[in-house]
Every structure is written in structure tokens, then in C-alpha cells.
Design a protein around this motif. Structure first.
Motif, short mmCIF file in Angstrom:
data_model
loop_
_atom_site.label_atom_id
_atom_site.label_comp_id
_atom_site.label_asym_id
_atom_site.label_seq_id
_atom_site.Cartn_x
_atom_site.Cartn_y
_atom_site.Cartn_z
N ILE A 1 14.05 -8.31 41.71
CA ILE A 1 14.57 -9.12 40.60
C ILE A 1 13.57 -9.07 39.46
N PHE A 2 14.05 -8.85 38.25
CA PHE A 2 13.17 -8.86 37.08
C PHE A 2 13.52 -10.04 36.20
N LYS A 3 12.48 -10.77 35.76
CA LYS A 3 12.67 -11.92 34.88
C LYS A 3 11.79 -11.78 33.65
N ALA A 4 12.32 -12.13 32.49
CA ALA A 4 11.54 -12.17 31.25
C ALA A 4 12.08 -13.30 30.39
N SER A 5 11.19 -14.18 29.96
CA SER A 5 11.60 -15.35 29.18
C SER A 5 11.47 -15.15 27.68
N SER A 6 11.18 -13.92 27.27
CA SER A 6 11.07 -13.62 25.85
C SER A 6 11.42 -12.16 25.61
N LEU A 7 11.63 -11.81 24.37
CA LEU A 7 11.89 -10.42 24.01
C LEU A 7 10.63 -9.60 24.24
N SER A 8 10.78 -8.31 24.36
CA SER A 8 9.62 -7.45 24.64
C SER A 8 9.56 -6.30 23.67
N GLU A 9 8.37 -5.72 23.57
CA GLU A 9 8.22 -4.43 22.90
C GLU A 9 8.67 -3.35 23.88
N MET A 10 8.70 -2.10 23.42
CA MET A 10 9.04 -1.01 24.31
C MET A 10 8.01 -0.89 25.44
N MET A 11 8.48 -0.89 26.69
CA MET A 11 7.60 -0.82 27.85
C MET A 11 7.84 0.49 28.59
N HIS A 12 6.77 1.16 28.99
CA HIS A 12 6.87 2.42 29.72
C HIS A 12 6.96 2.13 31.22
N THR A 13 7.84 2.85 31.89
CA THR A 13 7.94 2.71 33.34
C THR A 13 8.57 3.98 33.91
N VAL A 14 8.63 4.06 35.23
CA VAL A 14 9.31 5.17 35.90
C VAL A 14 10.43 4.58 36.75
N TYR A 15 11.65 4.96 36.44
CA TYR A 15 12.79 4.50 37.23
C TYR A 15 12.92 5.34 38.49
N GLU A 16 13.06 4.68 39.61
CA GLU A 16 13.47 5.36 40.84
C GLU A 16 14.99 5.47 40.83
N PRO A 17 15.59 6.27 41.73
CA PRO A 17 17.05 6.24 41.84
C PRO A 17 17.49 4.82 42.16
N SER A 18 18.17 4.19 41.23
CA SER A 18 18.43 2.76 41.34
C SER A 18 19.70 2.36 40.60
N LEU A 19 20.22 1.20 41.01
CA LEU A 19 21.28 0.51 40.29
C LEU A 19 20.65 -0.74 39.67
N PHE A 20 20.86 -0.94 38.38
CA PHE A 20 20.36 -2.12 37.67
C PHE A 20 21.55 -2.94 37.18
N ILE A 21 21.60 -4.19 37.58
CA ILE A 21 22.68 -5.09 37.16
C ILE A 21 22.06 -6.27 36.42
N ILE A 22 22.38 -6.41 35.15
CA ILE A 22 21.88 -7.55 34.38
C ILE A 22 22.75 -8.77 34.69
N VAL A 23 22.10 -9.87 35.02
CA VAL A 23 22.77 -11.12 35.30
C VAL A 23 22.80 -12.00 34.05
N GLN A 24 21.76 -11.88 33.23
CA GLN A 24 21.65 -12.67 32.00
C GLN A 24 20.75 -11.93 31.02
N GLY A 25 21.19 -11.85 29.75
CA GLY A 25 20.39 -11.16 28.75
C GLY A 25 20.88 -9.75 28.48
N ALA A 26 20.04 -8.96 27.82
CA ALA A 26 20.40 -7.58 27.48
C ALA A 26 19.14 -6.74 27.33
N LYS A 27 19.31 -5.42 27.47
CA LYS A 27 18.17 -4.50 27.45
C LYS A 27 18.62 -3.17 26.90
N VAL A 28 17.68 -2.43 26.30
CA VAL A 28 17.92 -1.06 25.89
C VAL A 28 16.90 -0.18 26.59
N VAL A 29 17.36 0.97 27.10
CA VAL A 29 16.51 1.92 27.81
C VAL A 29 16.57 3.26 27.07
N MET A 30 15.40 3.89 26.93
CA MET A 30 15.33 5.19 26.26
C MET A 30 14.85 6.25 27.23
#
Length: 305
Positions: A37-66
Motif C-alpha cells: 500500500i502506498f500513502k502520500a498526504s501531499s503532492l510530490s515532485e517527479m520520483m524515480h523508481t523501478v516498477y516490477e510486473p505489477s497491478l496498481f489500483i488507486i483508491v484515492q487521489g491521482a498520479k502520472v507515470v512517465m
């Protein structure tokens, strides 16, 4: 699932469940294997990460991935599926203290997709052309209902053992029935170009500190050099060398955030022979020299913890 269940009511129930867990900021592991589970209580700058083969379901809020120059925006009406290990950047664009960003991540193995393929008979024939490795689909009541039932097992140790694998299969079945079932099919279909690219990425990840020899890699996966470069670029939006470089830099960053304190040591461990070259490329990707970047990241982690 009751007939009057709606996406809105399921999202409200999931938010209530997650709020009761007193989640900390950032990534939260759960007692259910491969569910985070991922939680963030504020907006973020662009964050670098490595996605594994995964399903991501947003329960609340919104995100953009590049991924490279390709942008994928999703929210509580949609889900994102990543079919490969991919170096991406992500930015939370809707979140606040009262309504924090909340999302589920379910990591899956190719074998799980292969197992569920026997129950999906109406998929299209895989394309011979390049295929995207990330997709955003429309969330359904059925998908959310299964996800809700999975999270409900959080404090039921025996039920997790007995029921979680079954519910995860149901979730993967729902995804395979959606817009990106064909995409997932291609990456697990032996003999397809997408499958060969997936195997090449597996080899690169396993031998990250080893110099990349494209000719040898092409022989391993059974592709010509020209075809390999074309399909790799179509799938990941980058060349194999660029892909390896991003993975190396991401791993080095994690090492520096963890047990490795020396920049030169981290550079060597991920395959760099020149610390100065490592620092230049690190600064180009992350915006600051390694030492300053890690200092700022640790300060930020302390602030939100």
C-alpha cells in the motif's frame, strides 16, 4: 458481491479499511504476500523508481507515470498495469492531509499470468509488431470487489494462507479480461517477440554489473540485432544501454540510501569503473550530485516519517 455494489461504495469501503491501518507515508508492506500500500498526504515532485510486473489500483487521489516520453495518468476510476521491470518516474497530482493518495500494488509473476490464460479464450491474436509494456485501464466493480476482499484478509492469518492466492487469481483474471489482457498475454507467450524482450530484461537485471554485450544477449533470446533493438525500443522507449544505465543508477541510489556510504563503492557495485562518470550520469538523471541527492532524500524521509 451484492448486485447494488458500486465502484463508489467499494472505494469508500477501501479508504475506510486503509485509514484504520494507520499507514505511514510512502510504501507499506502488508501481511499478504506481494501486496503493498502506498500513502502520500501531499503532492510530490517527479520520483524515480523501478516498477516490477505489477497491478496498481488507486483508491484515492491521482498520479502520472512517465516511461521515457510516454505519459500515463490514472486515478480511482482506472488502474495501471506494468508487465516488465521498468525504470519510470512518477508524480502524485492529487493528495492532501484530509484525503491522502492511497494505492494498492499487487506484484505478480509471469507464471501466474500463464496459469490464468487457460480461462481467457477471447483474447486477440498477439501482434507481430512492438507492444507497450504499460497500460491504463478502466476499473470495474468486479476488479475492485476482489481487491476489497483481498485487503479484508489483512488481520486474518489463516484466511490469508487459504484465500489470498484464490483472490489474487481472480484479480489477475479480471485484468486479463480487460483492455490489457492482450498485452500481458504477449509477454508470457513463448516465442513472441515481447516474450524475448522480457527474457532479455531478466538477463540484464540479473547481470546488472556486467558489461552489456548486445550480440550475446540477442543469441540468448533468439533475435537478430536489428530486430532486438527495434522491439526493445518499442517496448521500453529506450535502448538496451540506456535501460541498463537507468537500472544501475536506481540501484546505486538505493545502496547509498541504505548500507553503502561511499559513492565510489556504490558505483563499483553496479558496474561503473569510473566514479567521475558515475557522478556525471547520476547528476544528469537525478538532478544533483550523489552526495547531495542522498542528503536531501534522507532529510525528506525524516520530514515525512
Amino acid at each position: 458481491m451484492q448486485t447494488n455494489t458500486t465502484i463508489e461504495s467499494l472505494l469508500e469501503a477501501l479508504v475506510e479499511l486503509l485509514n484504520n491501518e494507520k499507514l505511514h507515508e510512502g510504501l507499506n508492506a502488508t501481511p499478504i504476500a506481494h501486496l503493498n500500500i502506498f500513502k502520500a498526504s501531499s503532492l510530490s515532485e517527479m520520483m524515480h523508481t523501478v516498477y516490477e510486473p505489477s497491478l496498481f489500483i488507486i483508491v484515492q487521489g491521482a498520479k502520472v507515470v512517465m516511461l521515457g516520453q510516454n505519459s500515463y495518468q490514472y486515478d480511482a476510476t482506472s488502474y495501471l498495469v506494468s508487465s516488465l521491470h521498468l525504470p519510470v518516474t512518477g508524480k502524485i497530482i492529487e493528495a492532501c492531509e484530509q484525503k491522502p493518495f492511497l494505492s494498492l500494488q499487487l506484484i505478480f509473476e509471469p507464471e501466474q499470468i500463464v496459469e490464468m490464460m487457460q480461462y481467457t479464450t477471447d483474447l486477440q491474436t498477439p501482434s507481430k509488431n512492438g507492444v507497450s509494456s504499460i497500460g491504463v485501464g478502466h476499473t470495474t466493480v468486479e476488479l475492485l470487489d476482489a481487491s476489497f476482499r483481498l485487503v479484508c484478509l489483512w488481520h486474518q492469518k489463516e484466511a490469508i494462507t487459504a484465500l489470498a492466492p484464490l483472490i489474487i487469481k481472480e484479480i489477475l483474471y479480471r485484468v486479463l479480461q480487460g483492455e490489457y489482457g492482450v498485452m500481458l498475454h504477449q509477454f508470457v507467450l513463448k516465442g513472441s517477440n515481447a516474450y524475448r524482450i522480457a527474457k532479455s530484461i531478466e538477463y540484464i537485471s540479473q547481470e546488472l554489473a556486467t558489461p552489456l554485450r548486445v550480440n550475446e544477449l540477442c543469441k540468448k533470446v533468439g533475435m537478430s540485432v536489428a530486430s532486438f533493438h527495434r522491439h526493445f525500443k518499442n517496448t521500453t522507449t529506450m535502448s538496451p544501454i540506456q535501460y541498463q544505465k537507468l537500472l544501475r543508477l536506481q540501484q546505486a541510489r538505493q545502496l547509498l540510501l541504505g548500507e553503502i556510504g561511499e559513492v565510489a563503492e556504490a558505483a563499483f557495485l553496479v558496474g561503473y569503473e569510473s566514479p567521475s562518470q558515475f557522478s556525471r550520469e547520476y547528476s544528469r538523471v537525478f538532478g544533483n550530485a550523489p552526495s547531495l541527492d542522498i542528503k536531501l532524500m534522507k532529510q525528506n524521509l525524516m520530514r515525512i516519517s
